[in-house]
Write a protein that holds these residues in place. Structure first.
Motif, mmCIF file in Angstrom:
data_model
loop_
_atom_site.group_PDB
_atom_site.id
_atom_site.type_symbol
_atom_site.label_atom_id
_atom_site.label_comp_id
_atom_site.label_asym_id
_atom_site.label_seq_id
_atom_site.Cartn_x
_atom_site.Cartn_y
_atom_site.Cartn_z
ATOM 1 N N GLU A 1 -3.094 -16.895 1.453
ATOM 2 C CA GLU A 1 -3.816 -16.348 2.132
ATOM 3 C C GLU A 1 -3.874 -14.697 2.483
ATOM 4 N N ILE A 2 -2.570 -14.385 2.373
ATOM 5 C CA ILE A 2 -2.095 -12.961 2.589
ATOM 6 C C ILE A 2 -2.033 -12.045 1.445
ATOM 7 N N LYS A 3 -2.072 -12.623 0.421
ATOM 8 C CA LYS A 3 -2.007 -11.930 -0.988
ATOM 9 C C LYS A 3 -2.792 -10.644 -0.934
ATOM 10 N N PRO A 4 -3.990 -10.684 -0.727
ATOM 11 C CA PRO A 4 -4.776 -9.633 -0.814
ATOM 12 C C PRO A 4 -4.337 -8.372 0.178
ATOM 13 N N LEU A 5 -3.801 -9.029 1.258
ATOM 14 C CA LEU A 5 -3.217 -7.835 2.071
ATOM 15 C C LEU A 5 -1.970 -7.004 1.840
ATOM 16 N N TYR A 6 -1.474 -7.812 0.860
ATOM 17 C CA TYR A 6 -0.177 -7.347 0.222
ATOM 18 C C TYR A 6 -0.427 -6.255 -0.971
ATOM 19 N N GLN A 7 -1.598 -6.592 -1.650
ATOM 20 C CA GLN A 7 -2.150 -5.859 -2.584
ATOM 21 C C GLN A 7 -2.714 -4.590 -2.154
ATOM 22 N N LEU A 8 -3.263 -4.912 -1.085
ATOM 23 C CA LEU A 8 -3.845 -3.652 -0.334
ATOM 24 C C LEU A 8 -3.152 -2.417 -0.333
ATOM 25 N N TYR A 9 -1.783 -2.581 -0.075
ATOM 26 C CA TYR A 9 -1.186 -1.359 -0.084
ATOM 27 C C TYR A 9 -1.195 -0.573 -1.562
ATOM 28 N N TYR A 10 -0.906 -1.259 -2.645
ATOM 29 C CA TYR A 10 -0.912 -0.872 -3.781
ATOM 30 C C TYR A 10 -2.109 -0.321 -4.194
ATOM 31 N N LEU A 11 -3.282 -0.786 -3.928
ATOM 32 C CA LEU A 11 -4.574 -0.211 -4.193
ATOM 33 C C LEU A 11 -4.653 0.970 -3.118
ATOM 34 N N LEU A 12 -4.333 1.101 -2.117
ATOM 35 C CA LEU A 12 -4.504 2.396 -1.383
ATOM 36 C C LEU A 12 -3.496 3.469 -2.026
ATOM 37 N N VAL A 13 -2.397 2.867 -2.611
ATOM 38 C CA VAL A 13 -1.467 3.913 -3.149
ATOM 39 C C VAL A 13 -2.459 4.525 -4.492
ATOM 40 N N HIS A 14 -3.032 3.524 -5.296
ATOM 41 C CA HIS A 14 -3.832 4.135 -6.440
ATOM 42 C C HIS A 14 -4.999 4.891 -5.979
ATOM 43 N N LEU A 15 -5.609 4.428 -4.926
ATOM 44 C CA LEU A 15 -6.733 5.444 -4.324
ATOM 45 C C LEU A 15 -6.321 6.740 -4.194
ATOM 46 N N ASN A 16 -5.055 6.935 -3.258
ATOM 47 C CA ASN A 16 -4.682 8.109 -2.972
ATOM 48 C C ASN A 16 -4.107 8.983 -4.175
ATOM 49 N N ILE A 17 -3.777 8.136 -5.352
ATOM 50 C CA ILE A 17 -3.345 9.167 -6.462
ATOM 51 C C ILE A 17 -4.513 9.217 -7.410
ATOM 52 N N PHE A 18 -5.197 8.056 -7.757
ATOM 53 C CA PHE A 18 -6.209 8.298 -8.897
ATOM 54 C C PHE A 18 -7.612 8.516 -8.384
ATOM 55 N N GLY A 19 -8.074 8.405 -6.668
ATOM 56 C CA GLY A 19 -9.331 8.625 -6.382
ATOM 57 C C GLY A 19 -10.176 7.320 -6.115
ATOM 58 N N LYS A 20 -11.427 7.702 -6.304
ATOM 59 C CA LYS A 20 -12.447 6.601 -5.984
ATOM 60 C C LYS A 20 -12.385 5.676 -6.726
ATOM 61 N N THR A 21 -11.965 5.554 -7.883
ATOM 62 C CA THR A 21 -12.055 4.411 -8.833
ATOM 63 C C THR A 21 -11.638 3.160 -8.218
ATOM 64 N N TYR A 22 -10.703 3.144 -7.171
ATOM 65 C CA TYR A 22 -10.030 2.078 -6.715
ATOM 66 C C TYR A 22 -10.728 1.994 -5.345
ATOM 67 N N GLY A 23 -11.621 2.506 -4.672
ATOM 68 C CA GLY A 23 -12.291 2.458 -3.575
ATOM 69 C C GLY A 23 -12.887 1.051 -3.316
ATOM 70 N N GLY A 24 -13.612 0.423 -4.344
ATOM 71 C CA GLY A 24 -14.320 -0.720 -4.139
ATOM 72 C C GLY A 24 -13.321 -1.726 -3.983
ATOM 73 N N GLN A 25 -12.179 -1.930 -4.581
ATOM 74 C CA GLN A 25 -11.225 -3.119 -4.420
ATOM 75 C C GLN A 25 -10.534 -2.875 -2.846
ATOM 76 N N VAL A 26 -10.356 -1.450 -2.475
ATOM 77 C CA VAL A 26 -9.806 -1.502 -1.295
ATOM 78 C C VAL A 26 -10.958 -1.966 -0.351
ATOM 79 N N ASP A 27 -12.089 -1.522 -0.354
ATOM 80 C CA ASP A 27 -13.086 -1.913 0.519
ATOM 81 C C ASP A 27 -13.440 -3.403 0.511
ATOM 82 N N ALA A 28 -13.038 -4.199 -0.707
ATOM 83 C CA ALA A 28 -13.310 -5.327 -0.844
ATOM 84 C C ALA A 28 -12.314 -6.358 0.187
#
Length: 292
Positions: free
Chosen positions: A259-286
């Motif tokens: 149930e909470i796995k995506p919330l824990y993955q969110l942190y790393y998706l935000l990190v990748h969004l802030n390092i690499f840019g909009k490529t990871y935006g869709g996964q963050v938004d999902a």
């Protein structure tokens, strides 16, 4: 030529600090991530992996050495021996033993079992007593009695603030993330044991050594919910089903994990969004749309 001369000087200096004064036989540039310049170095005495950073932040390699030392102290999963390091501005380096091997049918079984043992070592509080780094981004820290408070305030909120500064988090994305932070306690546990965590455990941060024995490398160490670590291992791959089976056989995974796995993955998706840019935006938004 000037850059190459500087690197050679750093290599000689790092070997000297590692107490190897023998002749250098071979220097070869190798893959070692996008942050540092990395080298295989062979001397008359031994073989080494040396990382060099021309403009590293303060304490950069000391923190990596600390993380490896703490993992090693658990006597669970192996890490390379740190032989020397320096964080001197303009000539920072880290010297470790050279590891070479091939993965066997037992490697990921051992990795799963040994990571489970490592996660059964605990700190007194969640977080860490020093600010660290996740990739190239500063990772603010602190020690918290509550895992929920630490994860919300020092992990997700820190990436939110970074994203606001960089304009990677704005509009609906910012609104949803801020609303998620307000309700995070609906999902994230408060009282969980503060396990020893590698902190950046994706498929590129472990490798097989001699005999296929698994080794962890490049930690961003913290104490926290072990399911936070497991969630990241599932995000980008690099771990087989037998890894998870072996882990669960040593340390059963909690019912709330899926149930909470995506919330824990969110942190790393935000990190990748802030390092690499909009490529990871869709996964963050999902993830945000799933919970908010």
């Amino acid at each position: 030529m000037r850059r190459r001369y500087s690197v050679n000087q750093i290599i000689r200096q790092s070997l000297y600090k590692a107490n190897d004064h023998s002749s250098v036989k071979n220097v070869k540039r190798v893959a070692g991530g996008s942050i540092n310049e990395s080298f295989f170095v062979e001397t008359e005495r031994s073989r080494y992996f040396i990382k060099y950073h021309v403009n590293s932040p303060s304490g950069f390699f000391e923190l990596e050495a600390d993380g490896l030392r703490l993992i090693k102290s658990t006597k669970s999963v192996s890490v390379p021996d740190v032989l020397a390091f320096s964080d001197k501005k303009g000539e920072a380096f880290l010297v470790m033993e050279w590891l070479e091997g091939r993965e066997t049918s037992k490697t990921q079984i051992q990795l799963g079992e040994q990571l489970a043992v490592m996660h059964q070592n605990y700190g007194k509080k969640h977080g860490f007593n020093k600010d660290t780094f996740i990739g190239t981004l500063p990772q603010p820290n602190g020690l918290f009695s509550s895992w929920l408070d630490y994860y919300r305030d020092k992990r997700l909120k820190a990436q939110l603030e970074q994203g606001i500064r960089q304009q990677t988090i704005k509009g609906k994305r910012r609104d949803r993330l801020e609303r998620l932070l307000e309700r995070l306690g609906d999902w994230i546990p408060d009282e969980v044991p503060p396990s020893y965590l590698h902190g950046d455990l994706w498929g590129g941060n472990w490798l097989p050594g001699p005999g296929g024995k698994p080794y962890l490398i490049d930690p961003s160490f913290l104490y926290g919910d072990r399911h936070f670590e497991l969630a990241f291992t599932e995000l980008f791959g690099g771990f087989t089903p037998v890894f998870y089976e072996a882990y669960a056989s040593e340390f059963p995974i909690a019912d709330y994990y899926e149930e909470i796995k995506p919330l824990y993955q969110l942190y790393y998706l935000l990190v990748h969004l802030n390092i690499f840019g909009k490529t990871y935006g869709g996964q963050v938004d999902a993830v945000l749309q799933r919970y908010v």
